[in-house]
Design an enzyme around this catalytic site. Structure first.
Site, mmCIF file in Angstrom:
data_model
loop_
_atom_site.group_PDB
_atom_site.id
_atom_site.type_symbol
_atom_site.label_atom_id
_atom_site.label_comp_id
_atom_site.label_asym_id
_atom_site.label_seq_id
_atom_site.Cartn_x
_atom_site.Cartn_y
_atom_site.Cartn_z
ATOM 1 N N HIS A 182 29.886 43.171 -19.563
ATOM 2 C CA HIS A 182 30.021 42.620 -18.196
ATOM 3 C C HIS A 182 30.121 43.735 -17.150
ATOM 4 O O HIS A 182 30.707 43.540 -16.082
ATOM 5 C CB HIS A 182 31.240 41.703 -18.061
ATOM 6 C CG HIS A 182 31.355 40.700 -19.165
ATOM 7 N ND1 HIS A 182 30.819 39.442 -19.093
ATOM 8 C CD2 HIS A 182 31.935 40.798 -20.389
ATOM 9 C CE1 HIS A 182 31.068 38.777 -20.217
ATOM 10 N NE2 HIS A 182 31.735 39.584 -21.031
ATOM 11 N N SER A 194 15.254 62.605 0.745
ATOM 12 C CA SER A 194 15.101 61.655 1.836
ATOM 13 C C SER A 194 14.531 62.383 3.041
ATOM 14 O O SER A 194 14.861 63.537 3.296
ATOM 15 C CB SER A 194 16.474 61.064 2.176
ATOM 16 O OG SER A 194 16.493 60.625 3.514
ATOM 17 N N LYS A 224 20.446 63.837 0.349
ATOM 18 C CA LYS A 224 20.058 62.881 -0.701
ATOM 19 C C LYS A 224 19.269 63.493 -1.852
ATOM 20 O O LYS A 224 18.430 64.360 -1.669
ATOM 21 C CB LYS A 224 19.200 61.752 -0.096
ATOM 22 C CG LYS A 224 19.940 60.789 0.788
ATOM 23 C CD LYS A 224 21.077 60.058 0.085
ATOM 24 C CE LYS A 224 20.591 59.066 -0.941
ATOM 25 N NZ LYS A 224 19.981 57.878 -0.342
ATOM 26 N N GLU A 275 13.833 54.500 -10.684
ATOM 27 C CA GLU A 275 13.703 53.269 -9.877
ATOM 28 C C GLU A 275 12.291 52.693 -9.962
ATOM 29 O O GLU A 275 12.091 51.482 -10.096
ATOM 30 C CB GLU A 275 14.031 53.568 -8.410
ATOM 31 C CG GLU A 275 15.477 53.936 -8.170
ATOM 32 C CD GLU A 275 15.652 54.484 -6.757
ATOM 33 O OE1 GLU A 275 15.889 53.680 -5.848
ATOM 34 O OE2 GLU A 275 15.528 55.706 -6.564
#
Ligand code: ARG
Length: 473
Positions: A155, A276, A282, A289
């Site tokens: 979970h 970024s 970043k 992804e």
């Protein structure tokens, strides 16, 4: 004039040419198409259907066409609709009207099914090879992290500590099943449809088995109607590819989470991250992804193919031309992802200390306290309730189990002894899971030994099948 133009009185509407043509994508099949034609023309010669000299002229011409297409020197046109007719036109340009004998006893319907199978055979071998490389990169991380403990989750809540090696090996076994599914599908892909003609077979005394043998197929498709209308092997591949994508995507999700500041368990190498345009600080796990994101298109192709096939009467229907782009895109999508994955996993920095801190600042050893009390003869249901109370006490007092004094333990159970402190350490908790498949170090090593054997079997399969797809003329 079109190759099939005889019964027509007008040229095709330009928009129809554009709409029905598949050359823009089925040019991917050019070399497979020519490989199949070389086998076919050889058979026509051996069976005495065309003369030896015509067959040789055609074969030589096909090789010239193959070379020109490979070098980008051949003009492939929408007017000639698809790769099959483009190759035939180019052949006739090369060798003259004798080239028109190539298509004797054959239809584009059995031809295209053959090309798809030849293409997919290669993909199965190449993708299996890449999956093995990914397995090896995970195995390497397992080997380097046989002592690294991190929280295991259910979970997404910390549950019980596990070895990082154990976690890596979980993916090794997922990819193992993927490889096994791909290699199992081989036997359904590796049959020759050629000789089915348009749908009913052919009047020429062809030798289907000869062609199949030449192309290293294990046999021929039994029924001509089925041979030209079967795209099960495409669906099966897309389903298998969907599972590969699922596995990759789940691992991607973990990598994204683990490399966030909130988890801070791993750092992906700079070479596999991007920045970024606005925020200078970043470092984004873009590869993970994007691999996760591309799962959508692979699933889409599976559903697309199933839907295209579901209402089709026997045998060939033009709808089936829709089988190609999804299959090609799936192969390329997986190749891209798997190619990046092996080096990305290999170069991943594992933050062992952060994982360890997460384990000790946590109640993931609570089951072990309950099991300890069971060892002192308390029924598990009762020990579960007692430990629940202990955990509640800890939460209210800002402590973890290992911070409790003997007196505090005794408020809950007199059965707790001094040995509890050793029993609740992360190492003890992990090594106590000493069952087959468990997270104890020796059990993870056992898994690794077994995985090594399975990887060897895959490598042998890849090697044997590599030679089967190398058909030379
Ligand atoms: N381009 C077609 C396809 O990909 C080849 C088979 C066409 N056959 C036909 N009878 N129109 O499916």
């Amino acid at each position: 004039m079109k190759l099939w133009g005889g019964r027509f009185t007008k040229p095709t509407n330009e928009l129809v040419d554009e709409y029905t043509a598949s050359i823009n994508f089925d040019k991917t099949l050019a070399q497979h198409d020519i490989q199949g034609s070389l086998a076919h023309v050889d058979m026509l010669k051996v069976c005495g259907i065309i003369s030896e000299s015509d067959a040789n002229t055609i074969a030589d011409g096909l090789k010239v066409v193959a070379g020109k297409i490979a070098k980008g020197e051949a003009e492939l046109t929408e007017e000639n609709e698809d790769i099959h007719m483009n190759v035939e036109k180019l052949l006739i340009e090369e060798v003259g009207p004798v080239g028109g004998k190539l298509h004797t006893g054959r239809s584009r319907n059995d031809q295209v099914a053959l090309d798809m199978r030849l293409y997919l055979r290669e993909a199965l071998v190449q993708l299996s090879q890449q999956l093995v490389s990914v397995q090896k990169s995970l195995y390497q991380q397992a080997e380097a992290n046989l002592e690294t403990v991190l929280p295991g989750y259910t979970h997404l809540q910390r549950a019980q500590p596990v070895l990082f090696a154990h976690h890596m090996m979980a993916y090794v076994f997922m990819f193992q099943r993927d490889i096994e599914r791909l290699s199992d599908s081989w036997k359904r892909v590796n049959l020759s449809p050629l000789g089915a003609g348009a749908l009913a077979g052919t009047t020429f005394p062809i030798d289907r088995e000869y062609v199949a043998d030449k192309l290293n197929f294990a046999g021929v498709c039994e029924n001509s109607l089925d041979a030209v209308s079967d795209r099960d092997f495409v669906v099966e591949f897309l389903a298998n590819a969907s599972l590969v994508s699922t596995h990759l995507s789940r691992l991607c999700e973990e990598l994204v989470q683990w490399s966030s500041a909130e988890f801070n368990f791993v750092e992906l190498d700079d070479a596999f991250c991007t920045g970024s345009s606005m925020m200078p600080q970043k470092k984004n796990p873009d590869v993970a992804e994007l691999v996760r994101g591309k799962t959508g298109r692979v699933y889409g192709h599976l559903i697309g193919m199933l839907t295209t096939l579901k209402g089709l009467p026997l045998a060939y229907n033009k709808d089936m031309q829709e089988d190609k782009e999804g299959m090609f895109d799936t192969v390329e999508t997986l190749k891209g992802a798997l190619g990046l994955f092996a080096p990305m996993i290999e170069s991943m920095h594992v933050k062992k200390e952060n994982m360890y801190q997460a384990v000790i600042q946590d109640f993931s050893n609570a089951t072990d306290l309950a099991d300890y009390l069971v060892g002192k003869d308390m029924p598990f249901r009762e020990s579960h309730a007692v430990v629940g109370q202990v955990v509640l006490y800890c939460i209210n007092n800002g402590k973890y189990l290992l911070d409790l004094s003997m007196d505090e333990f005794h408020q809950f159970s007199e059965l707790v002894g001094e040995d509890i402190y050793d029993a609740l350490s992360p190492e003890a908790v992990v090594n106590a899971r000493d069952v087959t498949g468990g997270t104890a170090k020796n059990r993870v090593e056992q898994q690794m030994d077994n995985a090594t054997k399975l990887i060897k079997i895959s490598e042998k399969w890849i090697h044997d099948h590599q030679t089967l797809i190398e058909v030379d003329f």
